[in-house]
Design an enzyme around this catalytic site. Structure first.
Site, PDB file in Angstrom:
ATOM      1  CD  GLU A  93    -149.059 -35.088  87.435  1.00 27.85           C
ATOM      2  OE1 GLU A  93    -148.261 -35.152  86.499  1.00 27.85           O
ATOM      3  OE2 GLU A  93    -148.740 -35.289  88.621  1.00 27.85           O
ATOM      4  CB  CYS A 147    -150.212 -41.327  91.334  1.00 29.42           C
ATOM      5  SG  CYS A 147    -150.492 -39.623  91.813  1.00 29.42           S
ATOM      6  CE  LYS A 195    -146.790 -40.395  95.676  1.00 32.43           C
ATOM      7  NZ  LYS A 195    -147.985 -40.778  96.399  1.00 32.43           N
TER       8      LYS A 195
HETATM    9  P1  NAD Z   1    -145.677 -31.994  94.370  1.00 32.56           P
HETATM   10  O1  NAD Z   1    -144.345 -32.546  94.655  1.00 32.56           O
HETATM   11  O2  NAD Z   1    -146.003 -31.479  93.000  1.00 32.56           O
HETATM   12  O3  NAD Z   1    -146.006 -30.820  95.399  1.00 32.56           O
HETATM   13  C1  NAD Z   1    -145.792 -30.887  96.769  1.00 32.56           C
HETATM   14  C2  NAD Z   1    -145.515 -29.470  97.256  1.00 32.56           C
HETATM   15  O4  NAD Z   1    -145.460 -29.470  98.692  1.00 32.56           O
HETATM   16  C3  NAD Z   1    -144.166 -28.906  96.789  1.00 32.56           C
HETATM   17  O5  NAD Z   1    -144.361 -27.677  96.129  1.00 32.56           O
HETATM   18  C4  NAD Z   1    -143.358 -28.716  98.089  1.00 32.56           C
HETATM   19  O6  NAD Z   1    -142.491 -27.613  98.060  1.00 32.56           O
HETATM   20  C5  NAD Z   1    -144.491 -28.518  99.081  1.00 32.56           C
HETATM   21  N1  NAD Z   1    -144.122 -28.736 100.487  1.00 32.56           N
HETATM   22  C6  NAD Z   1    -143.375 -29.730 101.033  1.00 32.56           C
HETATM   23  N2  NAD Z   1    -143.260 -29.567 102.362  1.00 32.56           N
HETATM   24  C7  NAD Z   1    -143.977 -28.460 102.677  1.00 32.56           C
HETATM   25  C8  NAD Z   1    -144.248 -27.770 103.889  1.00 32.56           C
HETATM   26  N3  NAD Z   1    -143.759 -28.198 105.058  1.00 32.56           N
HETATM   27  N4  NAD Z   1    -144.989 -26.648 103.854  1.00 32.56           N
HETATM   28  C9  NAD Z   1    -145.474 -26.187 102.678  1.00 32.56           C
HETATM   29  N5  NAD Z   1    -145.256 -26.811 101.488  1.00 32.56           N
HETATM   30  C10 NAD Z   1    -144.515 -27.914 101.482  1.00 32.56           C
HETATM   31  O7  NAD Z   1    -146.707 -33.152  94.781  1.00 32.56           O
HETATM   32  P2  NAD Z   1    -148.116 -33.509  94.094  1.00 32.56           P
HETATM   33  O8  NAD Z   1    -147.905 -34.246  92.825  1.00 32.56           O
HETATM   34  O9  NAD Z   1    -148.999 -32.314  94.108  1.00 32.56           O
HETATM   35  O10 NAD Z   1    -148.670 -34.576  95.154  1.00 32.56           O
HETATM   36  C11 NAD Z   1    -149.075 -34.192  96.456  1.00 32.56           C
HETATM   37  C12 NAD Z   1    -149.808 -35.365  97.074  1.00 32.56           C
HETATM   38  O11 NAD Z   1    -151.012 -35.620  96.346  1.00 32.56           O
HETATM   39  C13 NAD Z   1    -149.022 -36.669  97.074  1.00 32.56           C
HETATM   40  O12 NAD Z   1    -149.328 -37.395  98.232  1.00 32.56           O
HETATM   41  C14 NAD Z   1    -149.573 -37.389  95.871  1.00 32.56           C
HETATM   42  O13 NAD Z   1    -149.468 -38.785  95.966  1.00 32.56           O
HETATM   43  C15 NAD Z   1    -151.034 -36.968  95.888  1.00 32.56           C
HETATM   44  N6  NAD Z   1    -151.696 -37.008  94.591  1.00 32.56           N
HETATM   45  C16 NAD Z   1    -151.035 -36.582  93.481  1.00 32.56           C
HETATM   46  C17 NAD Z   1    -151.700 -36.604  92.248  1.00 32.56           C
HETATM   47  C18 NAD Z   1    -150.988 -36.155  90.999  1.00 32.56           C
HETATM   48  O14 NAD Z   1    -151.511 -36.413  89.921  1.00 32.56           O
HETATM   49  N7  NAD Z   1    -149.838 -35.500  91.077  1.00 32.56           N
HETATM   50  C19 NAD Z   1    -153.033 -37.044  92.157  1.00 32.56           C
HETATM   51  C20 NAD Z   1    -153.670 -37.434  93.325  1.00 32.56           C
HETATM   52  C21 NAD Z   1    -152.991 -37.414  94.536  1.00 32.56           C
END
Ligand code: NAD
Length: 442
Positions: free
Chosen positions: A155, A263, A266
């Site tokens: 991020e 990240c 968790k």
């Molecule tokens: P986030 O919470 O910002 O976004 C998740 C989105 O999914 C939300 O907008 C939510 O409304 C949506 N959602 C939930 N259930 C849904 C469904 N059934 N249908 C459609 N949409 C749905 O999460 P994030 O930070 O983008 O992280 C997502 C994944 O990526 C996690 O597993 C995280 O560990 C991983 N990740 C995150 C990062 C980071 O920097 N944020 C980096 C690498 C990996």
């Protein structure tokens, strides 16, 4: 290439926008109607440098669509990325409810061969679980592949990281799925980003191992910094010299108030949980988690001793403390697991009045602290009549503050520089009672 991305958060939106930027047709899906409405009205629900420009450009060009209609997105696209959240449960394990719900909905709407790509960070064997969920619903009616394609973006630098990845990990079980994934990422391939093609379980493990290692590295330098404070050494010089060793590298050797974000906290917990399920204790990661919690509280100890207060009830009553920087790191509005949360809650517990400022994360901070703290317009109004300035997040605009002006505005001149962005001697010469992390005695 037609792609659907389910989950339009930090990862999903960046993935969708960047793939559209490479010329693909992308439909981003979310269950959050408000979020989709915002995006369809040209507004970006998160702060991520450079993202607004590519979202708008590709939306206008018709390559990037936003919808709540998952069924249609599944029917119209060959590849479906799952990028929903995997938050921690009480016991530290990853909550797979969102991933499993999406897998079920994908299965119910299949109309031909699909590649279902897990981009969410998920425990080992989740790919197989997703496969079983889909298979139980579609049976032999349609062919499909499940792929693990973990995301490594940071991020605050997410667009650049997605466009120029160090590696692209593809965990798959069929040559067809690997070929499709390589085709999607062929724009990166021209830039010679190396692919790591492996089985699904290895790809899932790569993500956890990478994040846990980075969390360990930060924790290690924090522990060394704490020791530097005790023995009178300078952690900056220690980290610099360590980083010159090619085997170590200088990255992630910056001491501070502990890692946070959506990240590392968790994912380290989830890795320990995965290990336990297999009867193994991954001691080094468990120790890092514990040390990181301790680090946040140690920052409160530093502030207390700077103010010459003992940790007892009401110790900070009558004290005004300014917090600069609330997000877990600069260039993001993400407050998830930010060290600022623990630090502010502890200071409030001891009776302090908190005045806070963050360039971008104020709205998200309000959801956490409510009316319990005062939200300020800028750095200078935040320090007015303050007894102590605490720098928690190293936004660039905090690096060259007019310290003479700050001094005039403050009631007393205490400075806790938890990101080591100022020179200790210079601050002391200016008349500040100064503390930092690992350079306190230099
Ligand atoms: P986030 O919470 O910002 O976004 C998740 C989105 O999914 C939300 O907008 C939510 O409304 C949506 N959602 C939930 N259930 C849904 C469904 N059934 N249908 C459609 N949409 C749905 O999460 P994030 O930070 O983008 O992280 C997502 C994944 O990526 C996690 O597993 C995280 O560990 C991983 N990740 C995150 C990062 C980071 O920097 N944020 C980096 C690498 C990996």
């Amino acid at each position: 290439m037609r792609i659907a991305v389910v989950g339009t958060g930090y990862v999903g939106l960046v993935t969708g926008a960047c793939l559209a930027e490479f010329g693909m047709f992308v439909t981003c899906v979310d269950i959050d109607k408000e979020k989709i409405e915002m995006l369809n009205n040209g507004k970006i629900p998160i702060y991520e440098p450079g993202l607004d420009v590519i979202v708008e450009k590709n939306r206008k060009a018709g390559r990037l669509k936003f919808t709540t209609d998952l069924a249609e997105a599944v029917r119209n696209n060959l590849v479906i990325f799952i990028a929903v959240g995997t938050p921690p449960k009480e016991d530290g394990s990853a909550d797979l409810t969102y991933v499993e719900n999406v897998a079920r909905d994908i299965a119910k709407n299949m109309n031909g061969y699909k590649v279902v790509v897990n981009k969410s960070t998920v425990p080992v064997w989740t790919g197989q679980r997703v496969k079983k969920i889909i298979k139980d619903i579609v049976g032999d009616k349609f062919r499909f592949d499940v792929v693990s394609n973990p995301e490594f973006l940071r991020e605050g630098a997410a667009v650049n990281d997605f466009m120029r990845p160090d590696r692209i990990v593809i965990g798959a079980e069929s040559d067809e799925a690997v070929a499709i994934m390589k085709d999607i990422y062929s724009a990166h391939y021209l830039g010679e980003a190396p692919f790591v093609v492996t089985n699904i379980e290895t790809a899932e493990m790569i993500k956890y191992a990478s994040n846990a290692f980075l969390a360990l590295k930060i924790t290690f330098i924090n522990e060394i910094a704490n020791l530097c404070d005790l023995v009178g050494a300078d952690v900056h010089k220690v980290a610099k010299a360590m980083g010159m060793d090619g085997r170590i590298s200088p990255k992630f050797l910056h001491p501070g108030p502990g890692y946070g974000g959506s990240c590392f906290p968790k994912d380290t917990l989830a890795l320990c949980h995965i290990a336990k399920e297999y009867g193994y204790n991954i001691n080094v990661v468990e120790a890092a988690i514990e040390a990181n919690e301790k680090q946040k509280l140690l920052m409160v100890d530093k502030i207390m001793s700077l103010l010459n207060r003992k940790k007892e009830k009401g110790a900070l009553e009558g004290f005004v403390i300014t917090i600069l920087g609330l997000s877990f790191k600069p260039n993001t509005d993400d407050m998830r697991e930010s060290p600022s949360i623990v630090i502010i809650k502890e200071l409030l517990k001891y009776g302090a009045k908190i005045k806070a400022y963050d360039p971008i994360a104020m709205e998200n901070a309000k959801k956490i602290f409510g009316e319990n703290i005062e939200y300020c317009q800028d750095e200078y109004s935040a320090v007015e009549n303050s007894d102590c300035l605490v720098i928690v997040t190293e936004w660039n605009q905090f690096r060259k503050l007019d310290m003479e002006r700050i001094k005039k505005l403050m009631k007393s001149h205490n400075l806790a520089d938890l990101r080591n962005i100022y020179e200790p001697k210079k601050m002391r010469d200016l008349g500040f009672n100064y503390t930092c992390v690992g350079r306190t005695k230099i």
